[in-house]
Motif scaffolding. Structure first.
Motif, short mmCIF file in Angstrom:
data_model
loop_
_atom_site.label_atom_id
_atom_site.label_comp_id
_atom_site.label_asym_id
_atom_site.label_seq_id
_atom_site.Cartn_x
_atom_site.Cartn_y
_atom_site.Cartn_z
N MET A 1 0.84 -1.18 0.00
CA MET A 1 0.00 0.00 0.00
C MET A 1 0.89 1.24 0.00
O MET A 1 1.88 1.31 0.70
N ARG A 29 -10.05 4.78 -3.58
CA ARG A 29 -8.97 3.81 -3.71
C ARG A 29 -8.52 3.32 -2.34
O ARG A 29 -8.26 4.10 -1.45
N ASP A 31 -5.85 1.33 -2.01
CA ASP A 31 -4.41 1.04 -2.06
C ASP A 31 -3.55 2.26 -1.78
O ASP A 31 -2.33 2.18 -1.81
#
Length: 109
Positions: A1, A29, A31
């Motif tokens: 990440m 998102r 990530d």
């Protein structure tokens, strides 16, 4: 990440704006983690009301953000650190030299 960290002085003006607008840009998102901190921040202060209003006009809600001081843990966690001014860049490099390769200078944010 990936973990993106925006850094200014008190973490109540520039870096919360950058955090809020960047969050809006990346959407949902999972990530990318987005945080902000200040090199001389007092923990727990809300963003300035003018900054909250400006961000709201741009579709970003920063009203729930609270200031936090820049720490070694935040620097270690970050994959990218955006310094709002040259002075912030120098302070981060001085206090946390191990994070120097993660720092990007982001003038005029």
């Amino acid at each position: 990440m990936k973990s993106v960290l925006f850094v200014c002085t008190g973490n109540i003006c520039r870096s919360p704006i950058a955090e809020g607008l960047f969050r809006r840009l990346i959407g949902n998102r999972k990530d990318i983690e987005v945080l902000s901190a200040g090199v001389h921040a007092v923990r727990g202060q809300p963003p300035s009301s003018l900054r909250v209003q400006v961000c709201a006009e741009e579709g970003a809600d920063i009203s729930d953000l609270r200031s936090q001081p820049l720490t070694a843990a935040l620097v270690d966690r970050a994959t990218h650190i955006f310094a709002m001014t040259g002075a912030h860049l120098e302070t981060i490099q001085t206090l946390f030299p191990h994070g120097a390769d993660k720092i990007v200078f982001a003038p005029r944010i």
